[in-house]
Design a protein around this motif. Sequence first.
Motif, mmCIF file in Angstrom:
data_model
loop_
_atom_site.group_PDB
_atom_site.id
_atom_site.type_symbol
_atom_site.label_atom_id
_atom_site.label_comp_id
_atom_site.label_asym_id
_atom_site.label_seq_id
_atom_site.Cartn_x
_atom_site.Cartn_y
_atom_site.Cartn_z
ATOM 1 N N LEU A 172 0.673 -1.152 -0.076
ATOM 2 C CA LEU A 172 0.139 -0.081 0.074
ATOM 3 C C LEU A 172 0.865 1.083 -0.025
ATOM 4 O O LEU A 172 2.031 1.479 0.868
ATOM 5 N N PHE A 173 0.746 2.113 -1.055
ATOM 6 C CA PHE A 173 1.705 3.426 -1.076
ATOM 7 C C PHE A 173 0.968 4.791 -1.294
ATOM 8 O O PHE A 173 -0.456 4.496 -1.809
ATOM 9 N N THR A 174 1.455 5.715 -1.142
ATOM 10 C CA THR A 174 0.956 7.104 -1.257
ATOM 11 C C THR A 174 2.113 7.655 -1.869
ATOM 12 O O THR A 174 3.227 7.514 -1.698
ATOM 13 N N HIS A 175 1.485 8.498 -2.788
ATOM 14 C CA HIS A 175 2.931 9.329 -3.541
ATOM 15 C C HIS A 175 2.282 10.461 -4.096
ATOM 16 O O HIS A 175 1.128 10.848 -4.253
ATOM 17 N N GLU A 176 2.866 11.404 -4.494
ATOM 18 C CA GLU A 176 2.482 12.677 -5.059
ATOM 19 C C GLU A 176 1.640 12.605 -6.330
ATOM 20 O O GLU A 176 0.886 13.599 -6.688
ATOM 21 N N GLU A 177 2.211 11.671 -7.289
ATOM 22 C CA GLU A 177 1.477 11.755 -8.572
ATOM 23 C C GLU A 177 -0.215 11.787 -8.505
ATOM 24 O O GLU A 177 -0.696 12.313 -9.398
ATOM 25 N N PHE A 178 -0.565 10.830 -7.656
ATOM 26 C CA PHE A 178 -2.107 10.923 -7.859
ATOM 27 C C PHE A 178 -2.666 11.572 -6.290
ATOM 28 O O PHE A 178 -3.474 10.679 -5.679
ATOM 29 N N ILE A 238 8.871 -12.729 3.921
ATOM 30 C CA ILE A 238 8.308 -11.788 3.007
ATOM 31 C C ILE A 238 7.181 -11.172 3.762
ATOM 32 O O ILE A 238 6.263 -11.877 3.901
ATOM 33 N N ALA A 239 7.084 -9.937 3.712
ATOM 34 C CA ALA A 239 5.978 -9.153 4.415
ATOM 35 C C ALA A 239 4.616 -9.649 3.534
ATOM 36 O O ALA A 239 4.471 -9.243 2.319
ATOM 37 N N PRO A 240 3.599 -9.993 3.915
ATOM 38 C CA PRO A 240 2.391 -10.259 3.268
ATOM 39 C C PRO A 240 1.529 -8.992 2.905
ATOM 40 O O PRO A 240 1.166 -8.891 1.578
ATOM 41 N N ILE A 241 1.556 -8.025 3.778
ATOM 42 C CA ILE A 241 1.073 -6.932 3.659
ATOM 43 C C ILE A 241 1.742 -5.457 4.325
ATOM 44 O O ILE A 241 1.747 -5.742 5.334
ATOM 45 N N TYR A 242 1.946 -4.578 3.477
ATOM 46 C CA TYR A 242 2.392 -3.701 4.286
ATOM 47 C C TYR A 242 2.098 -2.017 3.475
ATOM 48 O O TYR A 242 1.830 -2.077 2.597
ATOM 49 N N LEU A 243 2.465 -1.094 4.465
ATOM 50 C CA LEU A 243 1.982 0.337 3.945
ATOM 51 C C LEU A 243 3.649 0.965 4.004
ATOM 52 O O LEU A 243 4.267 1.012 4.927
ATOM 53 N N ASP A 244 3.890 1.369 2.857
ATOM 54 C CA ASP A 244 4.935 2.409 2.554
ATOM 55 C C ASP A 244 4.555 3.667 2.215
ATOM 56 O O ASP A 244 4.535 4.165 1.034
ATOM 57 N N PRO A 245 4.343 4.607 3.058
ATOM 58 C CA PRO A 245 3.641 6.051 2.718
ATOM 59 C C PRO A 245 4.896 7.094 2.354
ATOM 60 O O PRO A 245 5.814 7.121 2.952
ATOM 61 N N GLU A 246 4.776 7.721 1.153
ATOM 62 C CA GLU A 246 5.576 8.911 0.917
ATOM 63 C C GLU A 246 5.089 10.120 1.332
ATOM 64 O O GLU A 246 5.632 11.112 1.713
ATOM 65 N N THR A 247 3.873 10.145 1.331
ATOM 66 C CA THR A 247 2.932 11.363 1.843
ATOM 67 C C THR A 247 1.992 10.927 2.698
ATOM 68 O O THR A 247 1.855 9.502 3.074
ATOM 69 N N ASP A 248 1.382 11.716 3.768
ATOM 70 C CA ASP A 248 0.482 11.355 4.644
ATOM 71 C C ASP A 248 -0.924 11.367 4.251
ATOM 72 O O ASP A 248 -1.907 11.386 5.001
ATOM 73 N N ASN A 249 -0.959 11.030 2.960
ATOM 74 C CA ASN A 249 -2.516 11.114 2.310
ATOM 75 C C ASN A 249 -2.947 9.649 2.338
ATOM 76 O O ASN A 249 -3.414 9.029 1.506
ATOM 77 N N TYR A 250 -3.418 9.122 3.505
ATOM 78 C CA TYR A 250 -4.146 7.774 3.958
ATOM 79 C C TYR A 250 -4.787 7.838 5.057
ATOM 80 O O TYR A 250 -4.486 8.680 5.840
ATOM 81 N N ASN A 251 -5.866 6.901 5.080
ATOM 82 C CA ASN A 251 -6.538 6.804 6.165
ATOM 83 C C ASN A 251 -6.358 5.281 6.877
ATOM 84 O O ASN A 251 -6.883 4.336 6.505
ATOM 85 N N LEU A 252 -5.475 5.352 8.176
ATOM 86 C CA LEU A 252 -4.809 4.109 8.495
ATOM 87 C C LEU A 252 -5.980 3.492 8.902
ATOM 88 O O LEU A 252 -6.025 1.971 8.682
ATOM 89 N N SER A 253 -7.027 3.790 9.689
ATOM 90 C CA SER A 253 -8.063 3.063 10.337
ATOM 91 C C SER A 253 -8.932 2.185 9.318
ATOM 92 O O SER A 253 -9.558 1.079 9.523
ATOM 93 N N SER A 254 -9.060 2.752 7.902
ATOM 94 C CA SER A 254 -9.784 2.048 6.888
ATOM 95 C C SER A 254 -8.995 1.157 5.849
ATOM 96 O O SER A 254 -9.403 0.512 5.174
#
Length: 193
Positions: free
Chosen positions: A101-107, A128-144
């Motif tokens: 799961l990623f965030t970036h500036e493009e979208f 190997i990590a089955p599911i992970y978050l690697d955020p570039e920006t803080d544009n995400y809702n962690l609880s959802s």
Amino acid sequence: MFEDICRLLNDESSEGSYGIKIQPFGPDDGLPGNPTTVDSITVKRSYKTELDLSGVEGGTISNVTLAGQNTSGVGLALSNCKEVSLDNVETRDNDWGGIGLFTHEEFSSVELTNITISNHTAANGESIAPIYLDPETDNYNLSSLVPSYQYKITSEDYRDGDFQFFFETRSAANAYENVLESDGSISASVNKR
């Protein structure tokens, strides 16, 4: 013809190529996101991520096998996507992990939110990590994000310190924590979300 296109997309000699990449025509182009449906496919041996979604608003990914065979990426990448449901997705042999799961500036106009996962099989084992978050920006809702995965691992020592790994059970999280800490250079902690 579709099979020919998939063969071209899966040419592991094409450096930089994804298996399948789905995104709007351009970053923040203002187009309303048509729901995306990917059903009953197998993608294998792409150079990068097998299935890559960026800026997708609304979608269903079901009955999909993402067999990397040492792909330089994740099985499934979701970057700045929202309202996407995954069901019966198998990821295996992808060097970066199962689902990223990623965030970036493009979208950046699309918040990474409301990602639901059921029946995910990560065939890589504990290393190997089955599911992970690697955020570039803080544009995400962690609880959802992946709400059924109630345990997460964080570590200030891993890469840039903002990765979060998600697990359905404490025992799975504890096992991956041991993998992360196995060389002695990383300290990690398991927390209930």
